[in-house]
Design an enzyme around this catalytic site. Structure first.
Site, PDB file in Angstrom:
ATOM      1  N   LYS A 184       0.942  -1.131   0.120  1.00 27.25           N
ATOM      2  CA  LYS A 184       0.213  -0.093  -0.276  1.00 27.25           C
ATOM      3  C   LYS A 184       0.803   1.355  -0.046  1.00 27.25           C
ATOM      4  CE  LYS A 184      -4.096  -1.964   2.479  1.00 27.25           C
ATOM      5  NZ  LYS A 184      -5.376  -1.310   2.088  1.00 27.25           N
ATOM      6  N   HIS A 187      -0.896  -8.338   8.454  1.00 24.14           N
ATOM      7  CA  HIS A 187      -1.051  -6.957   8.337  1.00 24.14           C
ATOM      8  C   HIS A 187      -0.671  -5.917   9.323  1.00 24.14           C
ATOM      9  CE1 HIS A 187      -3.221  -8.264   4.886  1.00 24.14           C
ATOM     10  NE2 HIS A 187      -4.352  -8.310   5.056  1.00 24.14           N
ATOM     11  N   LYS A 215     -13.888  -6.818  13.366  1.00 24.51           N
ATOM     12  CA  LYS A 215     -15.084  -6.595  12.387  1.00 24.51           C
ATOM     13  C   LYS A 215     -16.285  -6.203  12.897  1.00 24.51           C
ATOM     14  CE  LYS A 215     -12.969  -9.206   8.793  1.00 24.51           C
ATOM     15  NZ  LYS A 215     -12.415  -8.570   7.716  1.00 24.51           N
TER      16      LYS A 215
HETATM   17  C1  BG6 Z   1      -7.600  -9.158   3.953  1.00 26.48           C
HETATM   18  C2  BG6 Z   1      -8.508  -9.707   5.062  1.00 26.48           C
HETATM   19  O1  BG6 Z   1      -6.265  -9.755   4.059  1.00 26.48           O
HETATM   20  O2  BG6 Z   1      -7.594  -7.701   4.415  1.00 26.48           O
HETATM   21  C3  BG6 Z   1      -9.914  -9.033   5.022  1.00 26.48           C
HETATM   22  O3  BG6 Z   1      -8.675 -11.048   4.754  1.00 26.48           O
HETATM   23  C4  BG6 Z   1      -9.550  -7.634   5.510  1.00 26.48           C
HETATM   24  O4  BG6 Z   1     -10.388 -10.011   6.452  1.00 26.48           O
HETATM   25  C5  BG6 Z   1      -8.785  -6.990   4.525  1.00 26.48           C
HETATM   26  O5  BG6 Z   1     -10.976  -7.025   5.354  1.00 26.48           O
HETATM   27  C6  BG6 Z   1      -8.566  -5.589   4.802  1.00 26.48           C
HETATM   28  O6  BG6 Z   1      -7.578  -5.119   3.759  1.00 26.48           O
HETATM   29  P1  BG6 Z   1      -7.893  -3.607   3.072  1.00 26.48           P
HETATM   30  O7  BG6 Z   1      -6.848  -3.420   2.063  1.00 26.48           O
HETATM   31  O8  BG6 Z   1      -9.426  -3.456   2.445  1.00 26.48           O
HETATM   32  O9  BG6 Z   1      -7.691  -2.682   4.349  1.00 26.48           O
END
Ligand code: BG6
Length: 496
Positions: A195, A253, A351
């Site tokens: 990103k 992440h 979530k």
């Molecule tokens: C994904 C997850 O890797 O990343 C999802 O599996 C999540 O659950 C998503 O919603 C979030 O990524 P972004 O780029 O939409 O913020």
């Protein structure tokens, strides 16, 4: 997309395993299309979607076209807001193909081999399937001789997250990959690393000259990294039941963002230098003892909102009615490095929360200077990923003879300032993989260090105890608030 100084990619065929899924259709192929539109994709690039569902080339192309049209009509989506470029689509779409095939059947690989004989040249095998297929696909590719590099043509494998389900399975997957591939052929993907806003963390730290000197425990009190979402599991109940928030978001992440915040300057300018600097930061995360892990980790699951207009996680499709899988995690981590000794890193993700944001909050220490009053709360720098925004809380004195301090925000919306919306991050990653540049990918050691960092929490949570419930649409479980407040700090929330 700024393309100055960038060379178009070499010609190659990308085999996208899991092509029928959301990842390939909504993110990977659209990112390749955007590279094409920017003139960065070699016109000889072929895309072959591989999945067990029956589909024709035309049907697969139409699904991609639909995904691109949906993106075009959503100016807020990453990579969205651009009308489908008819000329570009006419050049790009004939190179999209579809191969029906079971990931565990030899026939699938014979069909891939046949295509490669016909197309010749470079190939990337992109594994965007359920994680349980990663190892078997690599074994099959190897058995079919598809990973051997010959006559100057490259063969690369990109592996999505979650990379394994725990430290042991990640080690086993790394061993499988290394049995059949050189490290330079392996691209471990975490799209957060691609990103633009995440990549900018290094720019803000290292390119300005004035930030890095205070990026240090002497000036920074604590760090918060949040990725909070309003969406639920969105039809991915089966995946989520096997994954949960710790594996879906934290191990990859959030720790990726932590690595970019915490890393030391790389020793050199190669991909290996960059990966080593990030790996060292993740490896420095202290491993808490079980009692400490129980205190420093909170897991929650959303229940139906009191208003009745929404589901509980346990009522989602393909979710067990007594599931204890977490949809929310908050952690308190400490790093054992001279720079970060004593500075807590608070991480949270969940979530069905009240707002959607990915943010890094740097809370500064409150200086005590005789004659200068102390602010009621410490000042903070907030780096938001989407839309990319930088906020600096700045102390001000109310006018007049008094000495009453207040705070206001200096804010920069980066997208507005640059007049462009960033892509999804996959443009950078696919471009890197095609160019043979692994800078924004992870080393085996980094992935394993990230699993080691979450292992103490996995261990204390593996007893199958109930998570803490929070109402869908709320700010998350009460325990997350207690986790930070017991240290005399608070989660940063934007002013209502
Ligand atoms: C994904 C997850 O890797 O990343 C999802 O599996 C999540 O659950 C998503 O919603 C979030 O990524 P972004 O780029 O939409 O913020």
């Amino acid at each position: 997309m700024n393309t100055t100084d960038l060379k178009p990619t070499p010609a190659a065929t990308l085999f996208l395993f899991g092509a029928h899924g959301d990842l390939a259709q909504r993110l990977l192929v659209p990112a390749l299309y955007r590279l094409c539109r920017a003139g960065l994709l070699n016109p000889e690039t072929r895309i072959v979607g591989v999945d067990h569902n029956e589909a024709t080339d035309e049907a697969f192309r139409e699904r991609i076209a639909q995904a691109l049209r949906a993106l075009a009509s959503d100016p807020h989506a990453e990579g969205g807001g651009h009308a489908l470029d008819h000329d570009c689509w006419c050049d790009f779409s004939p190179n999209i193909h579809y191969q029906t095939g079971d990931f565990l059947e030899d026939d699938t690989y014979a069909a891939i081999a046949q295509r490669l004989d016909e197309y010749g040249g470079n190939a990337i095998f992109y594994l965007g399937t359920a994680p349980r297929f990663f190892g078997p696909i690599v074994e099959h590719l190897a058995q079919a001789g598809l990973l051997r590099e010959a006559q100057g043509a490259f063969r690369r494998v990109a592996v999505e997250k979650p990379f394994g389900i725990d430290l042991d399975s990640a080690r086993a997957l790394n061993a499988t990959l290394r049995r059949h591939l050189e490290e330079t052929q392996i691209y471990r993907v975490d799209h957060f690393a691609g990103k633009d806003a995440a990549r900018n963390l290094a720019v803000y730290r290292f390119a300005s000259g004035f930030v890095e000197p205070f990026w240090h425990r002497d000036f920074i009190d604590s760090v918060q990294i949040s990725a909070v979402e309003t969406l639920g599991v969105e039809g991915r109940g089966r995946f989520y039941e096997a994954t949960g928030a710790l594996r879906d978001m934290v191990q990859n992440h959030l720790l990726q963002l932590l690595a970019l915040v915490a890393m030391e300057p790389p020793q050199g300018d190669t991909a290996a230098d960059w990966q080593a600097a990030k790996t060292a930061a993740v490896a420095a995360i202290r491993c808490p003892k079980p009692a400490q892990a129980a205190d420093d980790g909170v897991r929650g699951q959303y229940s139906a909102p009191p208003t009745g207009d929404g589901k509980a996680y346990r009522d989602e499709k393909n979710v067990e009615s007594d599931s204890t899988v977490e949809t929310y995690v908050a952690l308190r981590l400490m790093l054992d490095t001279p720079r970060w000794q004593g500075v807590p890193f608070y991480l949270r993700t969940g979530k069905r929360l009240s707002r959607r944001a990915t943010e890094i909050v740097i809370q500064f220490r409150q200086p005590q200077v005789p004659g200068v009053p102390t602010l009621p709360t410490p000042t903070r720098a907030i780096l938001r990923l989407d839309p990319e925004t930088l906020v600096l809380e700045w102390p001000l004195r109310e006018p007049g003879p008094g000495n009453t301090l207040t705070c206001r925000q200096l804010a920069l919306n980066v997208d507005e300032a640059l007049g462009q919306r960033p892509g999804s991050g996959y443009e950078t990653l696919l471009y890197g993989c095609l160019q043979g540049d692994a800078t924004h990918f992870q080393s085996a050691q980094e992935v394993e260090a990230a699993w080691a960092a979450v292992a103490p929490f996995q261990a204390v949570w593996s007893q199958g105890t109930e998570p803490e419930f929070y109402h869908a649409g709320s700010d998350g479980p009460e325990g997350a608030r207690t986790l930070i407040e017991r240290d005399g700090r608070q989660w940063w929330e934007p002013a209502a």
